[in-house]
Each structure stands twice: as structure tokens, then as C-alpha cells.
Design a protein around this motif. Structure first.
Motif, PDB file in Angstrom:
ATOM      1  N   GLU A   1      -6.101  44.476  39.585  1.00  0.00           N
ATOM      2  CA  GLU A   1      -5.164  44.928  40.614  1.00  0.00           C
ATOM      3  C   GLU A   1      -3.851  45.443  40.044  1.00  0.00           C
ATOM      4  OE1 GLU A   1      -6.710  41.770  44.030  1.00  0.00           O
ATOM      5  OE2 GLU A   1      -4.761  41.499  43.057  1.00  0.00           O
ATOM      6  N   LEU A   2      -3.640  45.245  38.739  1.00  0.00           N
ATOM      7  CA  LEU A   2      -2.378  45.673  38.123  1.00  0.00           C
ATOM      8  C   LEU A   2      -2.169  47.183  38.207  1.00  0.00           C
ATOM      9  CD1 LEU A   2      -1.879  43.556  34.877  1.00  0.00           C
ATOM     10  CD2 LEU A   2      -0.442  43.617  36.916  1.00  0.00           C
ATOM     11  N   THR A   3      -3.263  47.951  38.150  1.00  0.00           N
ATOM     12  CA  THR A   3      -3.153  49.405  38.191  1.00  0.00           C
ATOM     13  C   THR A   3      -2.408  49.863  39.431  1.00  0.00           C
ATOM     14  OG1 THR A   3      -5.245  49.613  36.995  1.00  0.00           O
ATOM     15  CG2 THR A   3      -4.444  51.572  38.131  1.00  0.00           C
ATOM     16  N   SER A   4      -2.693  49.242  40.557  1.00  0.00           N
ATOM     17  CA  SER A   4      -2.045  49.649  41.808  1.00  0.00           C
ATOM     18  C   SER A   4      -0.700  48.969  42.027  1.00  0.00           C
ATOM     19  CB  SER A   4      -2.971  49.364  42.996  1.00  0.00           C
ATOM     20  OG  SER A   4      -3.330  47.995  43.020  1.00  0.00           O
ATOM     21  N   THR A   5      -0.569  47.695  41.676  1.00  0.00           N
ATOM     22  CA  THR A   5       0.695  46.996  41.950  1.00  0.00           C
ATOM     23  C   THR A   5       1.839  47.468  41.053  1.00  0.00           C
ATOM     24  OG1 THR A   5       0.184  45.168  40.434  1.00  0.00           O
ATOM     25  CG2 THR A   5      -0.534  44.931  42.724  1.00  0.00           C
ATOM     26  N   THR A   6       1.495  47.986  39.853  1.00  0.00           N
ATOM     27  CA  THR A   6       2.556  48.403  38.926  1.00  0.00           C
ATOM     28  C   THR A   6       2.911  49.885  39.019  1.00  0.00           C
ATOM     29  OG1 THR A   6       0.921  48.790  37.157  1.00  0.00           O
ATOM     30  CG2 THR A   6       1.951  46.610  37.252  1.00  0.00           C
ATOM     31  N   VAL A   7       2.234  50.644  39.901  1.00  0.00           N
ATOM     32  CA  VAL A   7       2.490  52.086  40.004  1.00  0.00           C
ATOM     33  C   VAL A   7       3.972  52.418  40.256  1.00  0.00           C
ATOM     34  CG1 VAL A   7       2.095  54.119  41.461  1.00  0.00           C
ATOM     35  CG2 VAL A   7       0.165  52.829  40.586  1.00  0.00           C
ATOM     36  N   PRO A   8       4.662  51.740  41.197  1.00  0.00           N
ATOM     37  CA  PRO A   8       6.070  52.091  41.434  1.00  0.00           C
ATOM     38  C   PRO A   8       6.947  51.969  40.177  1.00  0.00           C
ATOM     39  CG  PRO A   8       5.248  50.704  43.203  1.00  0.00           C
ATOM     40  CD  PRO A   8       4.204  50.689  42.141  1.00  0.00           C
ATOM     41  N   VAL A   9       6.734  50.905  39.402  1.00  0.00           N
ATOM     42  CA  VAL A   9       7.546  50.730  38.192  1.00  0.00           C
ATOM     43  C   VAL A   9       7.127  51.735  37.122  1.00  0.00           C
ATOM     44  CG1 VAL A   9       8.390  49.072  36.490  1.00  0.00           C
ATOM     45  CG2 VAL A   9       7.739  48.289  38.760  1.00  0.00           C
ATOM     46  N   GLN A  10       5.832  52.046  37.055  1.00  0.00           N
ATOM     47  CA  GLN A  10       5.382  53.068  36.112  1.00  0.00           C
ATOM     48  C   GLN A  10       6.080  54.400  36.383  1.00  0.00           C
ATOM     49  OE1 GLN A  10       1.110  53.463  35.485  1.00  0.00           O
ATOM     50  NE2 GLN A  10       0.787  51.342  36.097  1.00  0.00           N
ATOM     51  N   MET A  11       6.229  54.748  37.653  1.00  0.00           N
ATOM     52  CA  MET A  11       6.908  56.000  38.008  1.00  0.00           C
ATOM     53  C   MET A  11       8.394  55.955  37.632  1.00  0.00           C
ATOM     54  SD  MET A  11       4.653  58.048  39.135  1.00  0.00           S
ATOM     55  CE  MET A  11       3.588  57.281  37.903  1.00  0.00           C
ATOM     56  N   LEU A  12       9.006  54.778  37.752  1.00  0.00           N
ATOM     57  CA  LEU A  12      10.412  54.643  37.370  1.00  0.00           C
ATOM     58  C   LEU A  12      10.615  54.825  35.865  1.00  0.00           C
ATOM     59  CD1 LEU A  12      11.566  51.596  39.553  1.00  0.00           C
ATOM     60  CD2 LEU A  12      12.086  54.019  39.896  1.00  0.00           C
ATOM     61  N   VAL A  13       9.545  54.659  35.082  1.00  0.00           N
ATOM     62  CA  VAL A  13       9.610  54.875  33.640  1.00  0.00           C
ATOM     63  C   VAL A  13       9.186  56.303  33.279  1.00  0.00           C
ATOM     64  CG1 VAL A  13       8.737  54.116  31.397  1.00  0.00           C
ATOM     65  CG2 VAL A  13       9.200  52.434  33.178  1.00  0.00           C
ATOM     66  N   LEU A  14       8.106  56.781  33.895  1.00  0.00           N
ATOM     67  CA  LEU A  14       7.534  58.085  33.541  1.00  0.00           C
ATOM     68  C   LEU A  14       8.418  59.250  33.956  1.00  0.00           C
ATOM     69  CD1 LEU A  14       3.793  57.440  34.474  1.00  0.00           C
ATOM     70  CD2 LEU A  14       4.625  58.079  32.221  1.00  0.00           C
ATOM     71  N   ILE A  15       8.874  59.264  35.199  1.00  0.00           N
ATOM     72  CA  ILE A  15       9.615  60.421  35.719  1.00  0.00           C
ATOM     73  C   ILE A  15      10.918  60.655  34.952  1.00  0.00           C
ATOM     74  CG2 ILE A  15      10.811  61.347  37.754  1.00  0.00           C
ATOM     75  CD1 ILE A  15       8.637  59.996  39.473  1.00  0.00           C
ATOM     76  N   PRO A  16      11.774  59.627  34.731  1.00  0.00           N
ATOM     77  CA  PRO A  16      12.990  59.879  33.937  1.00  0.00           C
ATOM     78  C   PRO A  16      12.696  60.367  32.521  1.00  0.00           C
ATOM     79  CG  PRO A  16      13.171  57.806  35.124  1.00  0.00           C
ATOM     80  CD  PRO A  16      11.759  58.262  35.266  1.00  0.00           C
ATOM     81  N   PHE A  17      11.624  59.855  31.908  1.00  0.00           N
ATOM     82  CA  PHE A  17      11.276  60.275  30.547  1.00  0.00           C
ATOM     83  C   PHE A  17      10.963  61.769  30.499  1.00  0.00           C
ATOM     84  CE2 PHE A  17       7.620  61.104  27.681  1.00  0.00           C
ATOM     85  CZ  PHE A  17       8.289  61.000  26.469  1.00  0.00           C
ATOM     86  N   PHE A  18      10.075  62.225  31.375  1.00  0.00           N
ATOM     87  CA  PHE A  18       9.685  63.634  31.348  1.00  0.00           C
ATOM     88  C   PHE A  18      10.842  64.551  31.757  1.00  0.00           C
ATOM     89  CE2 PHE A  18       5.355  61.804  31.640  1.00  0.00           C
ATOM     90  CZ  PHE A  18       4.834  62.399  30.498  1.00  0.00           C
ATOM     91  N   LEU A  19      11.683  64.094  32.671  1.00  0.00           N
ATOM     92  CA  LEU A  19      12.845  64.909  33.048  1.00  0.00           C
ATOM     93  C   LEU A  19      13.812  65.034  31.868  1.00  0.00           C
ATOM     94  CD1 LEU A  19      13.687  63.708  36.675  1.00  0.00           C
ATOM     95  CD2 LEU A  19      12.883  65.967  35.986  1.00  0.00           C
ATOM     96  N   ALA A  20      14.076  63.927  31.180  1.00  0.00           N
ATOM     97  CA  ALA A  20      15.072  63.934  30.104  1.00  0.00           C
ATOM     98  C   ALA A  20      14.658  64.811  28.929  1.00  0.00           C
ATOM     99  CB  ALA A  20      15.334  62.508  29.624  1.00  0.00           C
ATOM    100  N   ILE A  21      13.361  64.903  28.639  1.00  0.00           N
ATOM    101  CA  ILE A  21      12.942  65.708  27.489  1.00  0.00           C
ATOM    102  C   ILE A  21      12.639  67.152  27.867  1.00  0.00           C
ATOM    103  CG2 ILE A  21      12.007  63.717  26.271  1.00  0.00           C
ATOM    104  CD1 ILE A  21       9.203  64.656  27.046  1.00  0.00           C
ATOM    105  N   SER A  22      12.627  67.471  29.171  1.00  0.00           N
ATOM    106  CA  SER A  22      12.255  68.827  29.580  1.00  0.00           C
ATOM    107  C   SER A  22      13.431  69.675  30.063  1.00  0.00           C
ATOM    108  CB  SER A  22      11.176  68.776  30.671  1.00  0.00           C
ATOM    109  OG  SER A  22      11.641  68.074  31.814  1.00  0.00           O
ATOM    110  N   VAL A  23      14.483  69.050  30.580  1.00  0.00           N
ATOM    111  CA  VAL A  23      15.603  69.840  31.095  1.00  0.00           C
ATOM    112  C   VAL A  23      16.556  70.210  29.957  1.00  0.00           C
ATOM    113  CG1 VAL A  23      15.425  68.675  33.322  1.00  0.00           C
ATOM    114  CG2 VAL A  23      17.058  67.837  31.631  1.00  0.00           C
ATOM    115  N   PRO A  24      17.335  71.311  30.100  1.00  0.00           N
ATOM    116  CA  PRO A  24      18.311  71.682  29.061  1.00  0.00           C
ATOM    117  C   PRO A  24      19.344  70.568  28.850  1.00  0.00           C
ATOM    118  CG  PRO A  24      17.977  73.489  30.614  1.00  0.00           C
ATOM    119  CD  PRO A  24      17.278  72.308  31.195  1.00  0.00           C
ATOM    120  N   HIS A  25      19.629  70.262  27.580  1.00  0.00           N
ATOM    121  CA  HIS A  25      20.532  69.157  27.270  1.00  0.00           C
ATOM    122  C   HIS A  25      21.971  69.432  27.685  1.00  0.00           C
ATOM    123  CE1 HIS A  25      17.625  67.515  23.958  1.00  0.00           C
ATOM    124  NE2 HIS A  25      17.116  67.492  25.161  1.00  0.00           N
TER     125      HIS A  25
END
Length: 351
Positions: A252-276
Motif C-alpha cells: 500500500e506504500l505506493t499509493s499512500t506515499t504519492v503526495p510526498v513523492q510529488m513534493l520531492v519530484l516536482i521541485p527537483f525537475f523544476l529547479a534543474i529545468s528552469v533558467p537559473h
């Protein structure tokens, strides 16, 4: 036993368990090998400085100034023989004329070429390649550490629920002490792993001369990265423990941890993709979930004013305190429900 003493006891238990965990030790060694390989392989593949045989002495200073390995020979026949035998990569004859075996030696030709004078208005002691790779390293360090250690926290919580060990633990120590001990232990281990990787990277680059001027350029950013990393990891660790406690089994961890996974994944991809140097990167450096990545990158690039990291750190600290409370409530409200998956809001209300 006080709550603090109980938390210390739990933290010591978690650290001992992790240090005996072969998967944890293997992953640490694996990351160390990756860091060393990324530093050492370019130097090994290049095979060292290009070897050049020179007839006469008119070109020696220019070749040595470009870091080439120069040896003087008596005549043209000797120089050509060395090239054919593979003892040198190229030969420079009077004229000048460059002789090579089967491939044009670009570095030798460049060393002998006359280039116009170049004046830079803004100089940097850091190699342009490293100006790209160091920000990515900051982002990946925080991302992989918070994600892997966060999942380990969630898995540890579920494992204790499945084996019913949690019932024994809760009867011995307060629930908040159990959570505090887990978060403290994993934060310490995560920071120790990152510090070890950073130390190996610095020593490796110093040994290979891969980063002239890098240490002095990156130290201010590293100095701020440490508190951002610790607060950011603690902020997310409590949430990982909370959503881990919502699950009753590992599947059940796959579904219960999705919100926190997004809080880690989205900032990471934004920080390395946008102009510094853009507005979005500046905004990201103040948002608590992305500031541990974005602010050190802006500091390394010289884009942040002196007061900005202090403000971002205060915002991060406030958010960390608030989310520690949320994570603790969810953890307390769902920890003893070992038979069924718990709803987030229900766990929050029950606590």
C-alpha cells in the motif's frame, strides 16, 4: 524515562539497524564508486597530456604553455619514427609543420595557432562545464537523499506495523518519541552519507586537478546548503513517516506515499529545468519544498543577494515546524491501525 531519553534510545536503535543493513551499506559504496568514476574516468580516458616531438626549439614554449608533453629530438627522421612507433602523438618540424600518424592532432594545431586577444568583462575561476554540473549535483544530492531515505522511513514504519512490533514499542516509549527518534536517526545518517560523498568528490577533484577554482567558488553555496538540506530533510521525513503509517502493508506504500513523492519530484525537475537567472527560479528559492535545491544553486551562480538565503531559511524552518506537527498527528492517528489502510484526514482527526 523522559521523552527525550526515549527518542535517543529509538534513534540509537535505528542507527544500529541501518549500519547492519547490507542494502544501506551497498548503496553507500555504490554511490561512492559513481562519484569517483565520474571524476577519475575523464582523466583516465584522456590518457594524460599529448606527447609531442619537436625538431628545434621555436615552438616549445607555445606547446608547453598549453600543457602538452614536449620532447626535443635531433632531426626530422627521428621525429617521424617516434610518431610511427606510437611513442609520441605528433611531431612539430621546422616551418612549422605538424606530423601525425593517422589523426589530425587538434590540440597541437591549436597550440601553434595565433588567436586574437580576448578580454572578458565578467571572469570566473570555475570551468564552464562545472558551472553546469555543480548545480545539478546540488539538486540530485537533495533529491536522491530525501527520496531514498524517506522511502526507507515509510518502509520501516510499515514493517513495524506488519510484525506488530509497534505495539511493543508504543507500550514502552511515547509515540512522539518513536517518531522523533526515527527522524533524528535517518537525518543523521543521510547527512553523514552526503558529507562522505562530498569529501570523496573534493579529494578526487583535487587529486586529478579537475576543478581549478571550484572549491573556493562552491564553499559559500555549500555553507548554506547544509542548513537548507537538514531542515528540508526533517520537514519531509516527518511526512514520510506519517504517510508510511497510513499503510497496513508494504504493497500500500505506493499509493499512500504519492503526495510526498510529488513534493520531492516536482521541485527537483523544476529547479534543474528552469533558467537559473529567471524569475521562476527566484520564486522557487523561497518556496520551502524547492528552496533546499534552488537557493544553493542561485548562490553558486552569484544570482542571490546576501539577505535572500536567510529569509528563505526562516520560511523553510517555519514550514518544517508546521509539517512536523502534521506528520506527528498523522503518525499518531494511524500507527496502531495494523489491519486496514487509514485515510489521511481520518488519521489527522483521530490524533
Amino acid at each position: 524515562m523522559t521523552t527525550f531519553e526515549a527518542a535517543q534510545l529509538v534513534a540509537a536503535r535505528e542507527i544500529r539497524t541501518k549500519l547492519r543493513d547490507k542494502a544501506f551499506l551497498f548503496s553507500t559504496v555504490f554511490f561512492l564508486i559513481i562519484v569517483l568514476a565520474s571524476i577519475m574516468l575523464p582523466s583516465l580516458l584522456n590518457g594524460g597530456a599529448t606527447k609531442v616531438a619537436v625538431v628545434g626549439d621555436t615552438s616549445i614554449s607555445a606547446l608547453r604553455a598549453d600543457g602538452l608533453d614536449v620532447q626535443t629530438v635531433a632531426d626530422q627522421a627521428t621525429a617521424e619514427r617516434l610518431v610511427r612507433d606510437g611513442d609520441v602523438d605528433a611531431a612539430v618540424l621546422p616551418g612549422p609543420e605538424v606530423v601525425a600518424k593517422d589523426d589530425r592532432p587538434g590540440d597541437v594545431v591549436q597550440a601553434l595557432s595565433t588567436e586574437p586577444t580576448v578580454r572578458l568583462l565578467e571572469t570566473s575561476a570555475v570551468n564552464p562545464f562545472l558551472k553546469v554540473i555543480v548545480p545539478i549535483a546540488f539538486a540530485m544530492l537533495f533529491f536522491f537523499t530525501s527520496f531514498t531515505f524517506g522511502m526507507q522511513i515509510a518502509q520501516s514504519v510499515v514493517e513495524e506495523k506488519q510484525t506488530r512490533i509497534v505495539e511493543i514499542l508504543v507500550s514502552s516509549v511515547p509515540v512522539r518519541a518513536l517518531l522523533a527518534g526515527k527522524v533524528a536517526a535517518l537525518t543523521l545518517l543521510a547527512f553523514a552519507q552526503v558529507a562522505l560523498l562530498a569529501l570523496v568528490a573534493v579529494v578526487g577533484m583535487s587529486a586529478t586537478d579537475a576543478a581549478p577554482g571550484l572549491v573556493s567558488a562552491v564553499l559559500p553555496a555549500v555553507g548554506w546548503f547544509v542548513p537548507f538540506f537538514v531542515l528540508g530533510f526533517v520537514m519531509l521525513a516527518a511526512l514520510w513517516a506519517g504517510v508510511g503509517a497510513l499503510a497496513s502493508r508494504q504493497e500500500e506504500l505506493t499509493s499512500t506515499t504519492v503526495p510526498v513523492q510529488m513534493l520531492v519530484l516536482i521541485p527537483f525537475f523544476l529547479a534543474i529545468s528552469v533558467p537559473h537567472d529567471g524569475v521562476l527560479m527566484k520564486v522557487l528559492s523561497y518556496i520551502p519544498f524547492s528552496s533546499p535545491i534552488a537557493m544553493p544553486i542561485r548562490l553558486f551562480d552569484g544570482e542571490a543577494a546576501g539577505w535572500e538565503p536567510a529569509v528563505a531559511l526562516i520560511l523553510l524552518a517555519g514550514t518544517a515546524v508546521a509539517l512536523l506537527g502534521v506528520g506527528a498527528r498523522v503518525y499518531s492517528g494511524s500507527l496502531l491501525k495494523t489491519q486496514v489502510r487509514t485515510n489521511f484526514m481520518a488519521a489527522l482527526r483521530k490524533a
